[in-house]
Design a protein around this motif. Structure first.
Motif, PDB file in Angstrom:
ATOM      1  N   MET A 168       0.818  -1.212   0.000  1.00 30.20           N
ATOM      2  CA  MET A 168       0.000   0.000   0.000  1.00 30.20           C
ATOM      3  C   MET A 168       0.853   1.264   0.000  1.00 30.20           C
ATOM      4  O   MET A 168       1.899   1.295   0.643  1.00 30.20           O
ATOM      5  CB  MET A 168      -0.852   0.021   1.273  1.00 30.20           C
ATOM      6  CG  MET A 168      -2.218  -0.585   1.102  1.00 30.20           C
ATOM      7  SD  MET A 168      -3.072  -0.648   2.688  1.00 30.20           S
ATOM      8  CE  MET A 168      -2.345  -2.087   3.440  1.00 30.20           C
ATOM      9  N   LYS A 169       0.361   2.276  -0.711  1.00 28.59           N
ATOM     10  CA  LYS A 169       1.062   3.566  -0.660  1.00 28.59           C
ATOM     11  C   LYS A 169       0.442   4.381   0.474  1.00 28.59           C
ATOM     12  O   LYS A 169      -0.775   4.581   0.525  1.00 28.59           O
ATOM     13  CB  LYS A 169       0.915   4.291  -1.991  1.00 28.59           C
ATOM     14  CG  LYS A 169       1.812   3.659  -3.061  1.00 28.59           C
ATOM     15  CD  LYS A 169       1.744   4.416  -4.355  1.00 28.59           C
ATOM     16  CE  LYS A 169       0.473   4.051  -5.092  1.00 28.59           C
ATOM     17  NZ  LYS A 169       0.241   4.782  -6.315  1.00 28.59           N
ATOM     18  N   VAL A 170       1.299   4.822   1.390  1.00 26.67           N
ATOM     19  CA  VAL A 170       0.807   5.478   2.603  1.00 26.67           C
ATOM     20  C   VAL A 170       1.225   6.943   2.615  1.00 26.67           C
ATOM     21  O   VAL A 170       2.351   7.284   2.225  1.00 26.67           O
ATOM     22  CB  VAL A 170       1.350   4.753   3.865  1.00 26.67           C
ATOM     23  CG1 VAL A 170       0.840   5.411   5.133  1.00 26.67           C
ATOM     24  CG2 VAL A 170       0.953   3.274   3.842  1.00 26.67           C
ATOM     25  N   GLY A 171       0.309   7.800   3.051  1.00 28.20           N
ATOM     26  CA  GLY A 171       0.615   9.221   3.241  1.00 28.20           C
ATOM     27  C   GLY A 171       0.594   9.536   4.736  1.00 28.20           C
ATOM     28  O   GLY A 171      -0.156   8.907   5.488  1.00 28.20           O
ATOM     29  N   PHE A 172       1.412  10.493   5.157  1.00 24.91           N
ATOM     30  CA  PHE A 172       1.441  10.843   6.586  1.00 24.91           C
ATOM     31  C   PHE A 172       1.513  12.364   6.713  1.00 24.91           C
ATOM     32  O   PHE A 172       2.405  13.003   6.162  1.00 24.91           O
ATOM     33  CB  PHE A 172       2.658  10.194   7.263  1.00 24.91           C
ATOM     34  CG  PHE A 172       2.454   9.959   8.742  1.00 24.91           C
ATOM     35  CD1 PHE A 172       2.327   8.677   9.249  1.00 24.91           C
ATOM     36  CD2 PHE A 172       2.389  11.035   9.628  1.00 24.91           C
ATOM     37  CE1 PHE A 172       2.124   8.460  10.616  1.00 24.91           C
ATOM     38  CE2 PHE A 172       2.178  10.829  10.988  1.00 24.91           C
ATOM     39  CZ  PHE A 172       2.057   9.532  11.481  1.00 24.91           C
ATOM     40  N   ILE A 173       0.555  12.916   7.456  1.00 26.70           N
ATOM     41  CA  ILE A 173       0.514  14.379   7.648  1.00 26.70           C
ATOM     42  C   ILE A 173       0.536  14.670   9.144  1.00 26.70           C
ATOM     43  O   ILE A 173      -0.326  14.183   9.892  1.00 26.70           O
ATOM     44  CB  ILE A 173      -0.759  14.981   6.998  1.00 26.70           C
ATOM     45  CG1 ILE A 173      -0.821  14.605   5.509  1.00 26.70           C
ATOM     46  CG2 ILE A 173      -0.783  16.501   7.172  1.00 26.70           C
ATOM     47  CD1 ILE A 173      -2.174  14.856   4.872  1.00 26.70           C
ATOM     48  N   GLY A 174       1.523  15.474   9.575  1.00 24.90           N
ATOM     49  CA  GLY A 174       1.663  15.809  11.006  1.00 24.90           C
ATOM     50  C   GLY A 174       2.802  15.002  11.604  1.00 24.90           C
ATOM     51  O   GLY A 174       2.589  14.040  12.345  1.00 24.90           O
ATOM     52  N   ILE A 175       4.030  15.397  11.254  1.00 27.10           N
ATOM     53  CA  ILE A 175       5.187  14.604  11.690  1.00 27.10           C
ATOM     54  C   ILE A 175       5.888  15.316  12.848  1.00 27.10           C
ATOM     55  O   ILE A 175       7.010  15.800  12.721  1.00 27.10           O
ATOM     56  CB  ILE A 175       6.122  14.265  10.506  1.00 27.10           C
ATOM     57  CG1 ILE A 175       6.243  15.443   9.538  1.00 27.10           C
ATOM     58  CG2 ILE A 175       5.593  13.060   9.759  1.00 27.10           C
ATOM     59  CD1 ILE A 175       7.028  15.106   8.282  1.00 27.10           C
ATOM     60  N   ALA A 185      -1.088  10.836  -3.920  1.00 25.32           N
ATOM     61  CA  ALA A 185      -0.024   9.835  -4.024  1.00 25.32           C
ATOM     62  C   ALA A 185      -0.283   8.586  -3.181  1.00 25.32           C
ATOM     63  O   ALA A 185       0.550   7.689  -3.154  1.00 25.32           O
ATOM     64  CB  ALA A 185       1.300  10.482  -3.583  1.00 25.32           C
ATOM     65  N   SER A 186      -1.450   8.524  -2.472  1.00 26.45           N
ATOM     66  CA  SER A 186      -1.596   7.486  -1.437  1.00 26.45           C
ATOM     67  C   SER A 186      -2.896   6.695  -1.523  1.00 26.45           C
ATOM     68  O   SER A 186      -3.918   7.204  -1.974  1.00 26.45           O
ATOM     69  CB  SER A 186      -1.536   8.133  -0.053  1.00 26.45           C
ATOM     70  OG  SER A 186      -0.404   8.966   0.058  1.00 26.45           O
ATOM     71  N   ASP A 187      -2.833   5.439  -1.059  1.00 25.76           N
ATOM     72  CA  ASP A 187      -4.040   4.619  -0.883  1.00 25.76           C
ATOM     73  C   ASP A 187      -4.631   4.845   0.517  1.00 25.76           C
ATOM     74  O   ASP A 187      -5.827   4.700   0.738  1.00 25.76           O
ATOM     75  CB  ASP A 187      -3.694   3.125  -0.993  1.00 25.76           C
ATOM     76  CG  ASP A 187      -2.958   2.803  -2.286  1.00 25.76           C
ATOM     77  OD1 ASP A 187      -3.442   3.245  -3.342  1.00 25.76           O
ATOM     78  OD2 ASP A 187      -1.898   2.149  -2.224  1.00 25.76           O
ATOM     79  N   VAL A 188      -3.728   5.150   1.465  1.00 27.06           N
ATOM     80  CA  VAL A 188      -4.120   5.349   2.869  1.00 27.06           C
ATOM     81  C   VAL A 188      -3.451   6.629   3.340  1.00 27.06           C
ATOM     82  O   VAL A 188      -2.243   6.800   3.131  1.00 27.06           O
ATOM     83  CB  VAL A 188      -3.602   4.180   3.737  1.00 27.06           C
ATOM     84  CG1 VAL A 188      -3.900   4.417   5.207  1.00 27.06           C
ATOM     85  CG2 VAL A 188      -4.178   2.855   3.277  1.00 27.06           C
ATOM     86  N   GLY A 217       8.709  -0.948   5.172  1.00 28.62           N
ATOM     87  CA  GLY A 217       8.778  -1.065   3.716  1.00 28.62           C
ATOM     88  C   GLY A 217       7.679  -0.331   2.954  1.00 28.62           C
ATOM     89  O   GLY A 217       7.580  -0.487   1.744  1.00 28.62           O
ATOM     90  N   PHE A 218       6.845   0.468   3.647  1.00 25.45           N
ATOM     91  CA  PHE A 218       5.786   1.180   2.920  1.00 25.45           C
ATOM     92  C   PHE A 218       6.376   2.330   2.109  1.00 25.45           C
ATOM     93  O   PHE A 218       7.323   2.995   2.529  1.00 25.45           O
ATOM     94  CB  PHE A 218       4.744   1.738   3.902  1.00 25.45           C
ATOM     95  CG  PHE A 218       3.861   0.677   4.477  1.00 25.45           C
ATOM     96  CD1 PHE A 218       2.863   0.095   3.709  1.00 25.45           C
ATOM     97  CD2 PHE A 218       4.055   0.233   5.780  1.00 25.45           C
ATOM     98  CE1 PHE A 218       2.056  -0.910   4.242  1.00 25.45           C
ATOM     99  CE2 PHE A 218       3.253  -0.765   6.317  1.00 25.45           C
ATOM    100  CZ  PHE A 218       2.250  -1.341   5.541  1.00 25.45           C
ATOM    101  N   ASP A 219       5.761   2.529   0.953  1.00 23.74           N
ATOM    102  CA  ASP A 219       6.074   3.675   0.106  1.00 23.74           C
ATOM    103  C   ASP A 219       5.374   4.864   0.778  1.00 23.74           C
ATOM    104  O   ASP A 219       4.142   4.899   0.869  1.00 23.74           O
ATOM    105  CB  ASP A 219       5.477   3.355  -1.278  1.00 23.74           C
ATOM    106  CG  ASP A 219       5.661   4.459  -2.271  1.00 23.74           C
ATOM    107  OD1 ASP A 219       5.779   5.624  -1.863  1.00 23.74           O
ATOM    108  OD2 ASP A 219       5.668   4.142  -3.476  1.00 23.74           O
ATOM    109  N   LEU A 220       6.142   5.834   1.274  1.00 24.44           N
ATOM    110  CA  LEU A 220       5.575   6.863   2.160  1.00 24.44           C
ATOM    111  C   LEU A 220       5.722   8.271   1.583  1.00 24.44           C
ATOM    112  O   LEU A 220       6.818   8.671   1.179  1.00 24.44           O
ATOM    113  CB  LEU A 220       6.287   6.787   3.522  1.00 24.44           C
ATOM    114  CG  LEU A 220       5.676   7.599   4.657  1.00 24.44           C
ATOM    115  CD1 LEU A 220       4.335   7.005   5.095  1.00 24.44           C
ATOM    116  CD2 LEU A 220       6.620   7.667   5.865  1.00 24.44           C
ATOM    117  N   THR A 221       4.606   9.013   1.571  1.00 22.76           N
ATOM    118  CA  THR A 221       4.637  10.418   1.162  1.00 22.76           C
ATOM    119  C   THR A 221       4.186  11.254   2.347  1.00 22.76           C
ATOM    120  O   THR A 221       3.167  10.939   2.969  1.00 22.76           O
ATOM    121  CB  THR A 221       3.676  10.660  -0.028  1.00 22.76           C
ATOM    122  OG1 THR A 221       4.042   9.763  -1.086  1.00 22.76           O
ATOM    123  CG2 THR A 221       3.760  12.093  -0.523  1.00 22.76           C
ATOM    124  N   VAL A 222       4.925  12.322   2.674  1.00 28.58           N
ATOM    125  CA  VAL A 222       4.623  13.061   3.904  1.00 28.58           C
ATOM    126  C   VAL A 222       4.460  14.554   3.633  1.00 28.58           C
ATOM    127  O   VAL A 222       4.992  15.084   2.666  1.00 28.58           O
ATOM    128  CB  VAL A 222       5.742  12.869   4.956  1.00 28.58           C
ATOM    129  CG1 VAL A 222       5.908  11.402   5.299  1.00 28.58           C
ATOM    130  CG2 VAL A 222       7.073  13.457   4.494  1.00 28.58           C
TER     131      VAL A 222
END
Ligand code: NAD
Length: 296
Positions: A2-9, A57-60, A24-29
């Protein structure tokens, strides 16, 4: 994968995002702090300029933000998550907010065919770093099942606690108790020192007696006894959680005697400039009142 996005690091989001990379997740932040984004890019993530770009860019998409006002603007803004969401995407808000607040966003997401889950966490920065957070998830079982590998990369105990909003309710109940326990422990320890007891001895005896608590175990040895009040978990955030509890009590027509008193104690701590200190710094109210210190 899964392509994962993360907002608020921030304090929590940074180590959580790093654990997603490790898994190993493909991560966009994205974050308003360019420094935080740069640190994760160094660790292998991709940077996006806006929450909308993260969504594209993300599935989740995971959010770990300070409060609901910010969650709402990150979700609904012109360059917000929902503006870049495709049907079938899943949003997991892991911030501490109230169930009533979360439920305001659900129809907006559903209209676009987006799944919206609430999954607040417990375990603090240390738990986030070790990937051992307790995660309390609300939402449909089949959606949670699909994103379970993502949660497992960040947490050890993952509970499906009910429909959307139930995770937030569970978190509020837990943190209501943490706030009350932290204030109660502070009062009791200062009384003990005033009465001539040795702080380390109190820690040992209370720890193996009926007065023990997480506040004692996590906050007495490394924070109070050392006089180190770097968060950890900041007073401002605990205050916010007590406000969420207070509001939920009002929404449900239930008095919260202890919780509202604890909130006033944390209000006093904020008024004396301790808002960005760890919750254990609330002991300074009693220490200053009595000219006493609970230190090793
Ligand atoms: P933090 O303030 O360290 O991090 C928040 C991050 O959000 C920061 O990096 C900030 O730059 C970013 N941010 C703020 N506004 C933004 C915006 N509009 N768009 C994008 N990014 C934005 O806070 P934290 O301690 O990591 O807490 C995050 C959430 O987790 C809170 O809801 C808190 O209550 C909850 N929580 C914290 C702890 C803890 O121990 N710190 C434990 C459990 C839960």
């Amino acid at each position: 994968m899964m392509k994962v996005g993360f907002i608020g690091i921030g304090a929590m989001g940074m180590p959580m995002a790093k654990n997603l990379l490790k898994a190993g997740f493909d991560l966009t932040v994205s974050d308003v702090s360019e420094e935080a984004v740069a640190q994760l890019v160094d660790a292998g993530a991709k940077a996006a300029d806006t929450p909308k770009e993260v969504a594209l860019a993300s599935d989740v998409v995971i959010t770990m933000l300070p409060n609901f006002q910010i969650v709402q603007s990150v979700m609904l803004g012109e360059s917000g998550v929902l503006a870049g969401a495709e049907k079938g995407m899943t949003v997991i808000d892991m911030s501490s907010v109230s169930p009533t607040q979360t439920r305001q966003l659900v129809p907006r997401a559903e209209k676009l065919g987006v799944n919206y889950l609430d999954a607040p966490v417990s375990g603090g920065v240390a738990g986030a770093e070790k990937g051992t957070l307790t995660i309390m998830v609300g939402g449909p079982a089949e959606v949670i099942e699909k994103i379970m590998p993502v949660l497992k990369a960040m947490g050890k105990k993952i509970y499906h606690v009910g429909d959307v909003g139930a995770g937030d309710a569970m978190k509020i109940v837990n943190n209501l108790l943490l706030g009350i326990n932290m204030a109660a422990l502070s009062e009791a320890l200062v009384l003990g020192v005033k009465a001539g007891l040795d702080p380390q001895m109190m820690r040992d005896i209370i720890g193996s007696s009926s007065g023990g608590s997480y506040a004692l175990e996590a906050k007495m040895p490394n924070f109070i006894l050392k006089g180190n009040f770097e968060p950890g978990f900041a007073i401002d955030l605990q205050y916010k959680d007590l406000e969420l509890a207070s509001q939920t009590g009002k929404d449900l027509g239930m008095p919260l005697f202890m919780g509202n008193l604890a909130q006033q104690i944390f209000e006093q701590a904020r008024a004396t400039g301790l808002g960005n200190r760890d919750i254990s710094a609330v002991i300074q109210l009693w220490e200053n009142l009595t000219n006493t210190q609970v230190r090793e």
